[in-house]
Enzyme design. Sequence first.
Site, PDB file in Angstrom:
ATOM      1  N   ASP A  67     -12.065   6.657   6.941  1.00 43.56           N
ATOM      2  CA  ASP A  67     -11.193   5.496   7.150  1.00 43.56           C
ATOM      3  C   ASP A  67     -10.545   5.609   8.535  1.00 43.56           C
ATOM      4  OD1 ASP A  67      -9.630   3.241   6.660  1.00 43.56           O
ATOM      5  OD2 ASP A  67      -8.049   4.404   5.682  1.00 43.56           O
ATOM      6  N   TRP A 121       0.866  -1.183   0.000  1.00 47.00           N
ATOM      7  CA  TRP A 121       0.000   0.000   0.000  1.00 47.00           C
ATOM      8  C   TRP A 121       0.897   1.225   0.000  1.00 47.00           C
ATOM      9  CZ3 TRP A 121      -0.236   3.872   3.870  1.00 47.00           C
ATOM     10  CH2 TRP A 121      -1.114   4.917   3.526  1.00 47.00           C
ATOM     11  N   ASP A 143      -6.890  -4.647  10.217  1.00 43.58           N
ATOM     12  CA  ASP A 143      -6.166  -3.376  10.109  1.00 43.58           C
ATOM     13  C   ASP A 143      -6.943  -2.290  10.833  1.00 43.58           C
ATOM     14  OD1 ASP A 143      -4.569  -1.254   9.482  1.00 43.58           O
ATOM     15  OD2 ASP A 143      -5.092  -1.186   7.350  1.00 43.58           O
ATOM     16  N   ASP A 153     -10.256   3.562  11.062  1.00 41.15           N
ATOM     17  CA  ASP A 153      -9.577   2.409  11.645  1.00 41.15           C
ATOM     18  C   ASP A 153      -9.983   2.128  13.083  1.00 41.15           C
ATOM     19  OD1 ASP A 153      -7.733   1.236   9.560  1.00 41.15           O
ATOM     20  OD2 ASP A 153      -7.162   3.339   9.427  1.00 41.15           O
ATOM     21  N   ASP A 206      -9.373  -3.253   1.736  1.00 38.84           N
ATOM     22  CA  ASP A 206      -9.465  -2.764   3.106  1.00 38.84           C
ATOM     23  C   ASP A 206     -10.885  -2.216   3.262  1.00 38.84           C
ATOM     24  OD1 ASP A 206      -9.476  -0.738   5.236  1.00 38.84           O
ATOM     25  OD2 ASP A 206      -7.322  -1.070   5.353  1.00 38.84           O
ATOM     26  N   LYS A 237      -7.173   2.462  -2.486  1.00 38.06           N
ATOM     27  CA  LYS A 237      -7.813   3.334  -1.505  1.00 38.06           C
ATOM     28  C   LYS A 237      -8.557   4.430  -2.233  1.00 38.06           C
ATOM     29  CE  LYS A 237      -6.452   5.717   2.723  1.00 38.06           C
ATOM     30  NZ  LYS A 237      -5.450   5.769   3.778  1.00 38.06           N
ATOM     31  N   HIS A 259      -8.158  -6.444   4.478  1.00 34.50           N
ATOM     32  CA  HIS A 259      -7.820  -5.741   5.704  1.00 34.50           C
ATOM     33  C   HIS A 259      -9.164  -5.412   6.334  1.00 34.50           C
ATOM     34  CE1 HIS A 259      -3.490  -3.964   5.351  1.00 34.50           C
ATOM     35  NE2 HIS A 259      -3.519  -5.253   5.613  1.00 34.50           N
ATOM     36  N   HIS A 261     -11.591   1.524   2.872  1.00 26.37           N
ATOM     37  CA  HIS A 261     -11.048   2.244   1.721  1.00 26.37           C
ATOM     38  C   HIS A 261     -12.036   2.492   0.604  1.00 26.37           C
ATOM     39  CE1 HIS A 261      -6.520   1.468   2.697  1.00 26.37           C
ATOM     40  NE2 HIS A 261      -7.211   1.955   3.712  1.00 26.37           N
ATOM     41  N   GLU A 291      -3.027  -3.019  -2.341  1.00 26.94           N
ATOM     42  CA  GLU A 291      -4.152  -2.433  -1.600  1.00 26.94           C
ATOM     43  C   GLU A 291      -4.448  -1.019  -2.102  1.00 26.94           C
ATOM     44  OE1 GLU A 291      -3.243  -1.970   2.576  1.00 26.94           O
ATOM     45  OE2 GLU A 291      -5.276  -1.307   3.080  1.00 26.94           O
TER      46      GLU A 291
HETATM   47  C1  RNT Z   1      -3.757   2.695   5.032  1.00 25.76           C
HETATM   48  C2  RNT Z   1      -3.830   1.239   4.769  1.00 25.76           C
HETATM   49  C3  RNT Z   1      -2.668   0.440   5.285  1.00 25.76           C
HETATM   50  C4  RNT Z   1      -2.259   0.819   6.673  1.00 25.76           C
HETATM   51  C5  RNT Z   1      -1.376  -0.176   7.373  1.00 25.76           C
HETATM   52  C6  RNT Z   1      -0.695   0.414   8.576  1.00 25.76           C
HETATM   53  O1  RNT Z   1      -4.915   3.346   4.752  1.00 25.76           O
HETATM   54  O2  RNT Z   1      -5.007   0.700   5.282  1.00 25.76           O
HETATM   55  O3  RNT Z   1      -2.961  -0.909   5.162  1.00 25.76           O
HETATM   56  O4  RNT Z   1      -3.366   1.007   7.497  1.00 25.76           O
HETATM   57  O5  RNT Z   1      -0.519  -0.729   6.497  1.00 25.76           O
HETATM   58 ZN    ZN Z   2      -5.202  -1.426   5.195  1.00 30.93          ZN
END
Ligand code: RNT
Ligand code: ZN
Length: 412
Positions: free
Chosen positions: A288, A179, A320, A290, A253, A222, A280, A256, A220
């Site tokens: 996003d 990513w 993630d 997390d 993810d 986004k 993820h 994303h 990955e």
């Molecule tokens: C960022 C991505 C990525 C990170 C990690 C730390 O938006 O999701 O995967 O969160 O690699």
């Molecule tokens: Zn991620």
Amino acid sequence: MTRFETAKGLYADYDVDVETALTLLSGVRLSMQCWQGDDVTGFENRGSLSGGIAATGSYPGKARNYAELMADIDKALSLIPGKHKISLHASYAVTTEKVDRDALEPRHFSAWVDFAKERGLGLDFNPTFFSHPKAADNLTLSHPDPSIRRFWIDHGKASRRIAEYFGKTLKVPALNNIWVPDGYKDIPADRYGPRARLKASLDEVFSEKLDKEWLIDSLEGKVFGLGLESCTVGSHEFYMNYAAKNGVLCLLDTGHFHCAEFVSDKVPTFLLFYDKLALHVSRPVRWDSDHVVIFDDELKEIAKEIVRCNALNRVLIGLDFFDASINRIAAWVTGMRSMQKALLYALLIPYQKLAAMQEKGDFTQIMVLMEEFKFLPFADIWDQFCLIHNAPIRDTWFDLVKEYERTVLAGR
Ligand code: RNT
Ligand code: ZN
């Protein structure tokens, strides 16, 4: 009769074999992200997090070095049923050498391999294309300056060798997930050029033929990052096309995409066109963000799609999230156990019967049954899963986290 036996009987009334579900779940290795333990700080002492991602909160007790992080991971794993994997970032190398990311080698991660070997864990890897002076303007593999691109291409190549070493040594295939933060805050004058450079850089990163038995490559994408709102060079369409043409995997993810999009709905599509799919699993709250993964509707839908597609061995499930506002060990345990609960919940649904009803157009019965399944005694089956794996049942694990906080974390 125990609660488990009674519950098993109720599921049997719907032709669900609980023992099979428990066995299948026991075989699932989730990949637990090391970076929840220290808010994505890593061991390089380079200062703040960059790349359009952010950890918010200042809960005390975060891991400050590899010994603390490993101890915290151990604590978390002791409270999670089953055998899993740990997902590392390149910024977590354990070494006293001054080695920049383009020169990392497998030996810089041997402490992690020893850690994993002793515990029967697998390892996954992520090159770190952020929080570094050469990523100060949030451009890496698509940077206009060839010398900066070279640095990051070499980092990408190094990371694949490290992941291959993980897989070969531990005899558990390792995912190397790329990513990059590359993007633009405001409307760029050129979207084609940066993407052409990213494409060429990836071609170089993947040019080395490594052992596909032990190394799995993924990309990955986004939709946007903080401060990078107008254009993400590595968009989903970019990576889907790149992955399809180059025999690598996509990693989705769950944070994303646009808020009204569901990753659960994308799972079957990817499984039709790719050998495997990487995830993820995260929990975006309005962006996003997390947040810690919880047992919510979308998590259940994702699990249902994986199970219905008979794809427990084709979907690489990684977590993630990084919440710095709560106890970090409780965050890991909640996220991991929630993912397992969702898979178990999905394994306890007679999807073949429901699919047959769909073929006949009986949508009323599908809705009625799906509502009923929500109230079957799922918790008793989950408790049994924890018992089988010698993991604490219900919330008894939290007392152990609180004790660890008092005796270990509070001293940091
Ligand atoms: C960022 C991505 C990525 C990170 C990690 C730390 O938006 O999701 O995967 O969160 O690699
Ligand atoms: Zn991620």
